[in-house]
Design a protein around this motif. Sequence first.
Motif, PDB file in Angstrom:
ATOM      1  N   ALA A   1       0.818  -1.208   0.000  1.00  0.00           N
ATOM      2  CA  ALA A   1       0.000   0.000   0.000  1.00  0.00           C
ATOM      3  C   ALA A   1       0.853   1.259   0.000  1.00  0.00           C
ATOM      4  O   ALA A   1       0.477   2.286  -0.583  1.00  0.00           O
ATOM      5  N   ALA A   2       2.035   1.175   0.641  1.00  0.00           N
ATOM      6  CA  ALA A   2       2.924   2.343   0.689  1.00  0.00           C
ATOM      7  C   ALA A   2       3.469   2.673  -0.689  1.00  0.00           C
ATOM      8  O   ALA A   2       3.752   3.840  -0.988  1.00  0.00           O
ATOM      9  N   GLY A   3       3.664   1.650  -1.526  1.00  0.00           N
ATOM     10  CA  GLY A   3       4.036   1.868  -2.914  1.00  0.00           C
ATOM     11  C   GLY A   3       5.463   2.297  -3.169  1.00  0.00           C
ATOM     12  O   GLY A   3       5.797   2.715  -4.272  1.00  0.00           O
ATOM     13  N   HIS A   4       6.347   2.178  -2.170  1.00  0.00           N
ATOM     14  CA  HIS A   4       7.721   2.629  -2.358  1.00  0.00           C
ATOM     15  C   HIS A   4       8.600   1.579  -3.026  1.00  0.00           C
ATOM     16  O   HIS A   4       9.653   1.899  -3.570  1.00  0.00           O
ATOM     17  N   SER A   5       8.196   0.304  -2.957  1.00  0.00           N
ATOM     18  CA  SER A   5       8.998  -0.783  -3.508  1.00  0.00           C
ATOM     19  C   SER A   5       8.072  -1.820  -4.131  1.00  0.00           C
ATOM     20  O   SER A   5       6.860  -1.837  -3.873  1.00  0.00           O
ATOM     21  N   GLU A   6       8.642  -2.696  -4.934  1.00  0.00           N
ATOM     22  CA  GLU A   6       7.900  -3.828  -5.473  1.00  0.00           C
ATOM     23  C   GLU A   6       7.810  -4.889  -4.384  1.00  0.00           C
ATOM     24  O   GLU A   6       8.824  -5.289  -3.814  1.00  0.00           O
TER      25      GLU A   6
END
Length: 302
Positions: free
Chosen positions: A159-164
């Motif tokens: 959900a944070a979307g910073h990494s895969e």
Amino acid sequence: MSTCATLSRELSEPLAATAATATTWLLVEQNGPWGAKALGESHLDPAVGRALDAATADTGVRVALIRRPGRHADCLPTARHEVVVAHTVPAPGRSWVRRGQVADPAELLSLDFAALGTGDHGGFGVPHVGGPIALVCTNGRRDRCCALLGRPLAADLAAAGHSEVWEVTHLGGHRFSPTMLVLPYGYAYGRLTAESAKEVLAATAAGHMVPEWSRGCSGWDRPAQAADQAVRLATGETRADALTLAQRPDGAGRWRVGVRHEDGRSWEVEVAEGVSEPPRAESCGKAAGTPSRMEVAALREL
């Protein structure tokens, strides 16, 4: 509710030198539920799973299934399977991650697994472009701690979307849940929170590892993992690929590990195998035992 992870934390069991060992990871996307032995207990053809397991034996390649975080009980079959291959020896210039897709995982049986284990990708796929890849163990059929602690962590990171972010079938060390392996360098981490996991991913993106939650780098055997951690704690070095290690036996249950920094400094680390006392379960539902642990007996700068 008492779990193996709760007991391990209460006993202050060290995280260092507990990472699963694999010079190369072969990660195959497979949606749907996973059984305890996922290669033969999932929507993946069991015959293909068994064949991959047999073909990679003693090659240094470790096969695991991955899926995107979310609900899985009634997922549609995977039309094309994402495949990630990662060589995780973090010496300068030796780590790499490549990826591709296959319509049928049976196609992967044509790979040269012995070569993959030594770091020769044979032209498979294309180089991974982008930031770190987070692999969070979530297989509750193998250990309930991985479901109870791993799934919320994977969902939060996604959900944070910073990494895969992927869920993965097995990283070993259930009692250190939630556990996460991070590519490209192959460091495994344990007892993570959402905040500490994000710190690890930010550090990885910058080319560093985080000793505080490190279980070791999967590209090295456990004695070398212990030596790596010892040198990092002694020097404060956190660049993931700054050190090159070489271990040799030094009698039963003992090793000498040479550690060389890219700036020319070097150390010799003596490592001995001990056991963890008092007995504890290595996985929920299993009888208590005394798992082995790697202890640093001496560290000398040369």
